[in-house]
Design an enzyme around this catalytic site. Sequence first.
Site, PDB file in Angstrom:
ATOM      1  N   ALA A 175      -8.087   7.231  -6.821  1.00 49.18           N
ATOM      2  CA  ALA A 175      -9.471   7.674  -6.617  1.00 49.18           C
ATOM      3  C   ALA A 175      -9.805   7.750  -5.137  1.00 49.18           C
ATOM      4  O   ALA A 175     -10.517   8.661  -4.691  1.00 49.18           O
ATOM      5  CB  ALA A 175     -10.425   6.725  -7.328  1.00 49.18           C
ATOM      6  N   GLU A 176      -9.304   6.789  -4.359  1.00 47.30           N
ATOM      7  CA  GLU A 176      -9.584   6.776  -2.922  1.00 47.30           C
ATOM      8  C   GLU A 176      -8.977   7.988  -2.238  1.00 47.30           C
ATOM      9  O   GLU A 176      -9.624   8.645  -1.410  1.00 47.30           O
ATOM     10  CB  GLU A 176      -9.069   5.471  -2.320  1.00 47.30           C
ATOM     11  N   ALA A 190      -9.024   3.119   5.518  1.00 42.45           N
ATOM     12  CA  ALA A 190     -10.015   3.175   4.437  1.00 42.45           C
ATOM     13  C   ALA A 190     -10.420   4.626   4.241  1.00 42.45           C
ATOM     14  O   ALA A 190     -11.278   5.155   4.955  1.00 42.45           O
ATOM     15  CB  ALA A 190     -11.222   2.305   4.769  1.00 42.45           C
ATOM     16  N   VAL A 191      -9.774   5.266   3.283  1.00 44.31           N
ATOM     17  CA  VAL A 191      -9.935   6.702   3.093  1.00 44.31           C
ATOM     18  C   VAL A 191     -11.384   7.072   2.828  1.00 44.31           C
ATOM     19  O   VAL A 191     -11.875   8.107   3.289  1.00 44.31           O
ATOM     20  CB  VAL A 191      -9.017   7.178   1.948  1.00 44.31           C
ATOM     21  N   HIS A 227       0.835  -1.197   0.000  1.00 43.20           N
ATOM     22  CA  HIS A 227       0.000   0.000   0.000  1.00 43.20           C
ATOM     23  C   HIS A 227       0.872   1.250   0.000  1.00 43.20           C
ATOM     24  O   HIS A 227       1.909   1.300   0.661  1.00 43.20           O
ATOM     25  CB  HIS A 227      -0.922   0.006   1.224  1.00 43.20           C
ATOM     26  N   PRO A 228       0.459   2.278  -0.720  1.00 41.11           N
ATOM     27  CA  PRO A 228       1.255   3.514  -0.765  1.00 41.11           C
ATOM     28  C   PRO A 228       1.055   4.360   0.482  1.00 41.11           C
ATOM     29  O   PRO A 228       0.048   4.242   1.175  1.00 41.11           O
ATOM     30  CB  PRO A 228       0.681   4.228  -1.997  1.00 41.11           C
TER      31      PRO A 228
END
Length: 471
Positions: free
Chosen positions: A390-391, A426-427, A371-372
């Site tokens: 997008a998130e 979870a943005v 994950h970034p």
Amino acid sequence: MQRYPRDFRGHGPTPPDAAWPNGAKVAISLVLNYEEGGENNILHGDGQSEAFLSDIAGAAPWPDKRHWNMESIYDYGARAGFWRLHRLFTGMDIPVTIYGVSTALARNPEQVAAMKAAGWEIASHGLKWIDHRDMAPEEEARQIAESIRLHTEVVGEPPRGWYTGRCSVNTVDLTAATGQFDWISDTYDDDLPYWREVGSRDQLIIPYTLEANDMRFATAPGYIEGEQFFTYLRDTFDTLYAEGEAGSPKMFSVGLHCRVIGRPGKIAGLKRFLDYARMHKDVWFARRIEIARHWAATHPHQRIERPSRMTRERFVARFGGVFEHSPWIADRAFDLELGPAHDSAAGLHNALARMFRSASAEERLGVLKAHPDLAGKLAAARRLTPESSAEQASAALDALTDAERATFQDLNGQYVAKHGFPFIIAVRDNTKASILAAFHSRLSNETVPEFTTACAQVERIAELRLKDLLP
């Protein structure tokens, strides 16, 4: 491939609005099974007498013999029960669907004429009223074809609906494959019609009933008086009517047999129910063919690409990115016992999450590291996956001020230095402010519980991504 054919999901947690005509809160389908003259009998070429669904307690088949008492009970259904029911339904102007055994219809021409004159739908109940569970598919297909032929010859038009009753595991697919039927009812699994894909055929299924059914007068546990039948039908009606008033109208099937409900003491309970139901407004008494036509017009079937039917290559290509840069999770999930329950976002998420949870700690750590950083260097260089991009944009992390960006990068650095993997959240469940608050809060956690928290957030991100892809 392990694939599980049973469908436990159906319409899911939010059934479609049936939108019955004129805003009806419940659709009532009265079904009269016509089997008299189609049952097991050596006169019909069978090896034994009938033993099912009569008032003879503990009845057993008589091999190579006629069972006079059993025959006379079936005869009652044709001679007296049918006409009592015909007078009731025509007198109340209530439509009926007949499940007609083709050989029984052929032996009862006056009753067929009365059905047609009343405008009742005459569907097929198979060639003979016998058990199909051990029948070879080829023989069952032959009998289905012969039933259609004979029914057309006797009634004057082919049947548009089908119900075998004592069916085999192949019956629904075999009848659907004929392309003959607007509806098939050899299931008991829902309160609404639904579509079943059989090869290229989109087959409408209208589920039937074995409990709101007068057969319970002849089986244990069952009804022993008409009042019990009335009470059960009334309670079912009240429940479904209330659901319809709440905006979720359903269908109510009532199963009847001439030799059973046609008896004077039993039909009284049925009549009491019909009087009760007709006291309510917005009730649609309908033949099954009318229900089928309404459903096909209101809820036409739409095929989707189903995960449980994909090839491995397509499955991994489609869902390999749901867990960030970790296609091995989808590859392993493909080998699970997937079925219709996994063709939804919730179902497939469960399958993918199982593979993530059962992976080694090192493998799960690899997923976390894939994950970034939030608003980190990859985002600045526009090298995020489309999903991550997008998130992050959903919380405006792609539009930070220089000061905000510096704050995020500093927190990222502290978090990775302490825990050894990026901060994951979870943005789409958060705002920029709540993400910063979580950052500060979770920096103080020990690594082991934080690892658990991060894994839970990874699963949540995957769930949200799947909701973009599947129903």
